[in-house]
Design a protein around this motif. Structure first.
Motif, PDB file in Angstrom:
ATOM      1  N   VAL A 128      18.681  84.611  66.812  1.00 27.85           N
ATOM      2  CA  VAL A 128      18.511  84.936  65.380  1.00 27.85           C
ATOM      3  C   VAL A 128      18.585  86.450  65.137  1.00 27.85           C
ATOM      4  O   VAL A 128      17.684  87.044  64.544  1.00 27.85           O
ATOM      5  CB  VAL A 128      17.178  84.370  64.834  1.00 27.85           C
ATOM      6  CG1 VAL A 128      17.258  82.874  64.648  1.00 27.85           C
ATOM      7  CG2 VAL A 128      16.013  84.723  65.757  1.00 27.85           C
ATOM      8  N   ASN A 129      19.666  87.060  65.545  1.00 19.48           N
ATOM      9  CA  ASN A 129      19.763  88.520  65.455  1.00 19.48           C
ATOM     10  C   ASN A 129      20.723  89.033  64.388  1.00 19.48           C
ATOM     11  O   ASN A 129      21.019  90.222  64.364  1.00 19.48           O
ATOM     12  CB  ASN A 129      20.195  89.089  66.811  1.00 19.48           C
ATOM     13  CG  ASN A 129      19.008  89.337  67.722  1.00 19.48           C
ATOM     14  OD1 ASN A 129      18.263  90.284  67.545  1.00 19.48           O
ATOM     15  ND2 ASN A 129      18.836  88.455  68.684  1.00 19.48           N
ATOM     16  N   CYS A 130      21.226  88.169  63.513  1.00 19.53           N
ATOM     17  CA  CYS A 130      22.284  88.622  62.606  1.00 19.53           C
ATOM     18  C   CYS A 130      21.831  89.767  61.711  1.00 19.53           C
ATOM     19  O   CYS A 130      22.489  90.806  61.633  1.00 19.53           O
ATOM     20  CB  CYS A 130      22.846  87.464  61.794  1.00 19.53           C
ATOM     21  SG  CYS A 130      21.766  86.788  60.522  1.00 19.53           S
ATOM     22  N   ALA A 131      20.684  89.614  61.032  1.00 17.29           N
ATOM     23  CA  ALA A 131      20.207  90.673  60.142  1.00 17.29           C
ATOM     24  C   ALA A 131      19.718  91.880  60.938  1.00 17.29           C
ATOM     25  O   ALA A 131      19.861  93.031  60.500  1.00 17.29           O
ATOM     26  CB  ALA A 131      19.099  90.144  59.232  1.00 17.29           C
ATOM     27  N   ASN A 132      19.144  91.613  62.100  1.00 16.11           N
ATOM     28  CA  ASN A 132      18.690  92.676  62.986  1.00 16.11           C
ATOM     29  C   ASN A 132      19.861  93.580  63.375  1.00 16.11           C
ATOM     30  O   ASN A 132      19.779  94.814  63.333  1.00 16.11           O
ATOM     31  CB  ASN A 132      18.060  92.035  64.229  1.00 16.11           C
ATOM     32  CG  ASN A 132      17.283  93.007  65.103  1.00 16.11           C
ATOM     33  OD1 ASN A 132      16.922  94.107  64.695  1.00 16.11           O
ATOM     34  ND2 ASN A 132      17.019  92.586  66.324  1.00 16.11           N
ATOM     35  N   PHE A 133      20.999  92.956  63.731  1.00 12.29           N
ATOM     36  CA  PHE A 133      22.190  93.705  64.142  1.00 12.29           C
ATOM     37  C   PHE A 133      22.817  94.451  62.970  1.00 12.29           C
ATOM     38  O   PHE A 133      23.130  95.646  63.070  1.00 12.29           O
ATOM     39  CB  PHE A 133      23.209  92.751  64.768  1.00 12.29           C
ATOM     40  CG  PHE A 133      24.522  93.404  65.111  1.00 12.29           C
ATOM     41  CD1 PHE A 133      24.616  94.297  66.166  1.00 12.29           C
ATOM     42  CD2 PHE A 133      25.667  93.121  64.380  1.00 12.29           C
ATOM     43  CE1 PHE A 133      25.827  94.909  66.488  1.00 12.29           C
ATOM     44  CE2 PHE A 133      26.877  93.717  64.689  1.00 12.29           C
ATOM     45  CZ  PHE A 133      26.958  94.614  65.745  1.00 12.29           C
ATOM     46  N   VAL A 134      23.004  93.775  61.849  1.00 10.55           N
ATOM     47  CA  VAL A 134      23.628  94.425  60.689  1.00 10.55           C
ATOM     48  C   VAL A 134      22.761  95.573  60.182  1.00 10.55           C
ATOM     49  O   VAL A 134      23.267  96.651  59.855  1.00 10.55           O
ATOM     50  CB  VAL A 134      23.911  93.404  59.573  1.00 10.55           C
ATOM     51  CG1 VAL A 134      24.363  94.109  58.294  1.00 10.55           C
ATOM     52  CG2 VAL A 134      24.986  92.407  60.009  1.00 10.55           C
ATOM     53  N   SER A 135      21.454  95.358  60.128  1.00  5.42           N
ATOM     54  CA  SER A 135      20.545  96.432  59.702  1.00  5.42           C
ATOM     55  C   SER A 135      20.699  97.655  60.599  1.00  5.42           C
ATOM     56  O   SER A 135      20.756  98.792  60.123  1.00  5.42           O
ATOM     57  CB  SER A 135      19.082  95.952  59.752  1.00  5.42           C
ATOM     58  OG  SER A 135      18.808  95.010  58.742  1.00  5.42           O
ATOM     59  N   ALA A 136      20.784  97.421  61.915  1.00  3.31           N
ATOM     60  CA  ALA A 136      20.917  98.529  62.866  1.00  3.31           C
ATOM     61  C   ALA A 136      22.241  99.268  62.673  1.00  3.31           C
ATOM     62  O   ALA A 136      22.293 100.503  62.764  1.00  3.31           O
ATOM     63  CB  ALA A 136      20.796  98.014  64.294  1.00  3.31           C
ATOM     64  N   CYS A 137      23.320  98.533  62.393  1.00  4.07           N
ATOM     65  CA  CYS A 137      24.616  99.180  62.141  1.00  4.07           C
ATOM     66  C   CYS A 137      24.557 100.036  60.882  1.00  4.07           C
ATOM     67  O   CYS A 137      25.123 101.141  60.841  1.00  4.07           O
ATOM     68  CB  CYS A 137      25.714  98.127  62.014  1.00  4.07           C
ATOM     69  SG  CYS A 137      26.140  97.299  63.564  1.00  4.07           S
ATOM     70  N   LEU A 138      23.872  99.542  59.855  1.00  7.99           N
ATOM     71  CA  LEU A 138      23.731 100.316  58.618  1.00  7.99           C
ATOM     72  C   LEU A 138      22.882 101.563  58.854  1.00  7.99           C
ATOM     73  O   LEU A 138      23.165 102.634  58.290  1.00  7.99           O
ATOM     74  CB  LEU A 138      23.094  99.452  57.521  1.00  7.99           C
ATOM     75  CG  LEU A 138      23.913  98.256  57.035  1.00  7.99           C
ATOM     76  CD1 LEU A 138      23.111  97.446  56.018  1.00  7.99           C
ATOM     77  CD2 LEU A 138      25.235  98.689  56.430  1.00  7.99           C
ATOM     78  N   GLU A 139      21.848 101.440  59.693  1.00  6.68           N
ATOM     79  CA  GLU A 139      21.032 102.607  60.038  1.00  6.68           C
ATOM     80  C   GLU A 139      21.875 103.646  60.765  1.00  6.68           C
ATOM     81  O   GLU A 139      21.793 104.849  60.483  1.00  6.68           O
ATOM     82  CB  GLU A 139      19.857 102.184  60.914  1.00  6.68           C
ATOM     83  CG  GLU A 139      18.753 101.439  60.183  1.00  6.68           C
ATOM     84  CD  GLU A 139      17.573 101.162  61.094  1.00  6.68           C
ATOM     85  OE1 GLU A 139      16.872 102.124  61.462  1.00  6.68           O
ATOM     86  OE2 GLU A 139      17.362  99.982  61.457  1.00  6.68           O
ATOM     87  N   GLN A 140      22.691 103.183  61.712  1.00 10.52           N
ATOM     88  CA  GLN A 140      23.527 104.105  62.474  1.00 10.52           C
ATOM     89  C   GLN A 140      24.565 104.792  61.588  1.00 10.52           C
ATOM     90  O   GLN A 140      24.966 105.927  61.847  1.00 10.52           O
ATOM     91  CB  GLN A 140      24.226 103.349  63.611  1.00 10.52           C
ATOM     92  CG  GLN A 140      23.322 103.030  64.779  1.00 10.52           C
ATOM     93  CD  GLN A 140      22.863 104.282  65.515  1.00 10.52           C
ATOM     94  OE1 GLN A 140      23.677 105.055  66.015  1.00 10.52           O
ATOM     95  NE2 GLN A 140      21.552 104.497  65.590  1.00 10.52           N
TER      96      GLN A 140
END
Length: 237
Positions: A128-140
């Motif tokens: 269940v990492n979809c939002a976790n991953f997208v959020s991290a990409c937006l942070e980067q």
């Protein structure tokens, strides 16, 4: 979907909000030994859910919709002259950042000590990492702050709706790097979020953390989708 425990939360309240039970939550989160003792900031796995594109996605009559409903309609390629160039934040384009990690398992990526991995919440389950991953990409990319990071698709949607630097757009106006939230099932939280990756053979493609491994865990992959679109958020900076 993962749920990040907030100060003052109780397991019974979390169960009620997410339409499940305390016993089901404890079964899905064996690290919890006492229902009355949960830690603020930790992430719970919600039972019976995954949040990525499966190898056999839900069959629908069409490929997606830009409306907030469960009805589908056919995707159309952008008309001549429509913009499809990538959208960039102060530190880069989320699509380009995500693409650097294509093929990695989400569980391994979360352990990296810099970049996207460092911004991902390691307490989120590997399915269940979809939002976790997208959020991290937006942070980067410098588009959101750590406080805007959410491990829930609905939470990330709400945070972007409140951010004046983001605007909802149609699929016709999507650019590489836009945040695309989709409906994957009948439940209120049956959602998935990915990053728009452009058009291929007249069809939209997306990159994200998807349930592609045989054991149901996620890896970073690119491909088409067969789900209705709930929202597309575009950074306007």
């Amino acid at each position: 979907m993962g749920y990040r425990i907030k100060s003052g939360d109780t397991l019974s309240r979390i169960a009620s909000v997410n339409k499940t039970t305390v016993s089901a939550l404890m079964k899905s989160n064996p690290q919890i030994k006492n229902a009355n003792n949960i830690l603020s900031g930790a992430t719970l796995k919600l039972p019976g859910q995954s949040d990525g594109f499966e190898d056999a996605p839900i069959k629908r009559s069409g490929a997606g919709s830009t409306k907030s409903s469960d009805k589908s309609s056919t995707f159309d390629a952008p008309s001549a002259g429509s913009s499809s160039s990538g959208v960039k934040g102060p530190k880069g384009n989320p699509y380009e950042i995500a693409n650097q990690h294509k093929g990695k398992n989400a569980g391994a990526l979360k352990l990296e000590k810099k970049g996207v991995g460092a911004d991902m919440d390691n307490g989120v389950g590997n399915k269940v990492n979809c939002a976790n991953f997208v959020s991290a990409c937006l942070e980067q990319a410098g588009m959101i702050t750590d406080r805007q990071h959410s491990n829930l698709v609905s939470g990330l949607q709400n945070n972007l709706d409140k951010d004046k630097n983001f605007k909802r757009v149609s699929l016709q106006d999507a650019k590489k790097g836009d945040v695309v939230s989709m409906k994957t099932g009948p439940g209120a939280e049956d959602r998935h979020v990915v990053i728009f990756a452009g058009w291929k053979n007249g069809k939209p493609e997306f990159i994200g953390s998807n349930n592609r491994n045989k054991d149901g865990t996620q890896k970073i992959t690119t491909g088409p989708a067969n789900y209705p679109i709930l929202s597309i958020h575009q950074y306007r900076g």
